[in-house]
Enzyme design. Structure first.
Site, PDB file in Angstrom:
ATOM      1  N   TYR A 155      -0.445  10.961   4.368  1.00 37.87           N
ATOM      2  CA  TYR A 155      -1.443   9.941   4.394  1.00 37.87           C
ATOM      3  C   TYR A 155      -1.656   8.985   3.135  1.00 37.87           C
ATOM      4  O   TYR A 155      -1.660   7.792   3.171  1.00 37.87           O
ATOM      5  CB  TYR A 155      -2.730  10.500   5.128  1.00 37.87           C
ATOM      6  CG  TYR A 155      -3.605   9.601   5.177  1.00 37.87           C
ATOM      7  CD1 TYR A 155      -3.551   8.654   6.238  1.00 37.87           C
ATOM      8  CD2 TYR A 155      -4.862   9.458   4.503  1.00 37.87           C
ATOM      9  CE1 TYR A 155      -4.663   7.648   6.519  1.00 37.87           C
ATOM     10  CE2 TYR A 155      -5.890   8.598   4.823  1.00 37.87           C
ATOM     11  CZ  TYR A 155      -5.742   7.800   5.868  1.00 37.87           C
ATOM     12  OH  TYR A 155      -6.575   6.650   5.977  1.00 37.87           O
ATOM     13  N   LYS A 204      -0.619   5.108   2.259  1.00 38.14           N
ATOM     14  CA  LYS A 204      -1.676   4.059   2.195  1.00 38.14           C
ATOM     15  C   LYS A 204      -1.194   3.423   0.677  1.00 38.14           C
ATOM     16  O   LYS A 204      -1.626   2.303   0.593  1.00 38.14           O
ATOM     17  CB  LYS A 204      -3.004   4.516   2.008  1.00 38.14           C
ATOM     18  CG  LYS A 204      -3.613   5.074   3.210  1.00 38.14           C
ATOM     19  CD  LYS A 204      -3.578   3.936   4.545  1.00 38.14           C
ATOM     20  CE  LYS A 204      -4.044   4.464   5.980  1.00 38.14           C
ATOM     21  NZ  LYS A 204      -3.931   3.268   6.844  1.00 38.14           N
TER      22      LYS A 204
END
Length: 239
Positions: A162, A166
Site C-alpha cells: 500500500y 502510493k
C-alpha cells in the site's frame, strides 16, 4: 453530445468515491459513477441526485476499461474531470518477510496500474483544460517514511504494498502532469486523510464527505491552479 461538464469517478459506488460523485453532481456536473459491481453501482445511483449515470468499470480489466471509454465517448462526448479514486489497502502479507508478493502485486494492480490503465484510456476524451485528480495518501511520502523514528506514522508497520503503491502513484501523477501541461490539463494527487471507509473497517476520524471536499476542489481548479501537486487539507505534502 453532452454540453454540461462531465466527470468520471472510479470506485464511486461507496466511500470517498461516492461522496466525490455526490458533490460534483451537486455542482451541476454530469457524473459518471465508475464501479465494477452492477448491483452496488445501481444502489449508488439510486442514492444520488442530479445528472448521474453508471459506467461498468473494473480498473484492472484493460479491455473493459477500453470499452468503458468507447461508451463514454458515444454517450457523453468528452470528459472535463477524471478522478482516479479506486484503490485497495491489501492485507498483512505486505509486511517484509511475510512472503506476500502476490498481495503486493494485487495492490499495485489496482492502485498504480489501474490508474494508468484508466488514464490512458480516457486521455483522448479529456478536453483541453480538463482536471485529473488521483486519490493518494501521505503514507506514500518518502520524506515521512524515511524520517527518524519512522515519521508521523511510526506506529504503522513497514509494508511493501500500500504505501509503496502510493509513492508510485505520486510519480505517475507527476509524469501525467508533465505530459498534459501544454494542454492546460492540471493533474494533481491528494491525500484525503484517515477516513472512515470499508478499507479500514469504518474506523477513522474523518467522514467521506469531508475527504471528498478536497478532491472536488482540485477537480474544479481555475486555470491558475497548481499541477503536479501533492496536497492535503493543510496544503502541500512533502514528497
Amino acid at each position: 453530445m453532452n454540453e454540461r461538464r462531465t466527470a468520471l469517478v472510479t470506485g464511486a459506488n461507496k466511500g470517498i468515491g461516492f461522496a466525490i460523485a455526490a458533490q460534483l453532481a451537486a455542482r451541476g456536473f454530469t457524473v459518471l459513477v465508475g464501479a465494477r459491481d452492477a448491483t452496488r453501482r445501481a444502489a449508488a445511483l439510486s442514492r444520488l441526485t442530479g445528472d448521474v449515470h453508471g459506467v461498468e468499470l473494473d480498473v484492472t480489466d484493460e479491455p473493459g476499461v477500453t470499452q468503458a471509454a468507447k461508451e463514454i465517448r458515444t454517450r457523453f462526448g468528452a470528459l472535463d474531470v477524471l478522478v482516479n479514486n479506486a484503490g485497495i489497502t491489501g492485507d498483512g502479507t505486505q509486511v517484509p518477510g511475510s512472503g506476500g508478493l502476490p498481495e503486493i502485486r494485487r495492490v499495485f494492480d489496482v492502485n498504480v496500474f489501474g490508474v494508468i490503465t484508466v488514464t490512458e484510456a480516457m486521455l483522448p476524451l479529456l478536453r483541453p483544460g480538463a482536471r485529473v485528480v488521483n486519490v493518494s495518501s501521505s503514507v506514500g511520502s518518502l520524506t515521512d517514511m524515511t524520517a527518524p523514528a519512522g515519521g508521523s506514522l511510526a506506529d504503522m508497520p513497514a509494508m511493501l504494498g500500500y504505501p509503496v503503491s502510493k509513492t508510485a502513484l505520486n510519480a505517475v501523477t507527476a509524469q501525467y502532469a508533465k505530459h498534459l501541461r501544454h494542454q492546460g490539463i492540471l493533474v494533481n494527487a491528494i491525500c484525503p486523510g484517515y477516513v472512515a471507509t470499508d478499507l479500514n473497517g469504518n474506523d477513522g476520524p474523518r467522514t467521506p464527505d469531508q475527504a471528498a471536499t478536497l478532491a472536488v476542489h482540485m477537480a474544479t481548479l481555475g486555470p491558475d491552479g497548481p499541477t503536479a501537486a501533492f496536497v492535503d487539507d493543510n496544503g502541500p505534502i512533502t514528497w
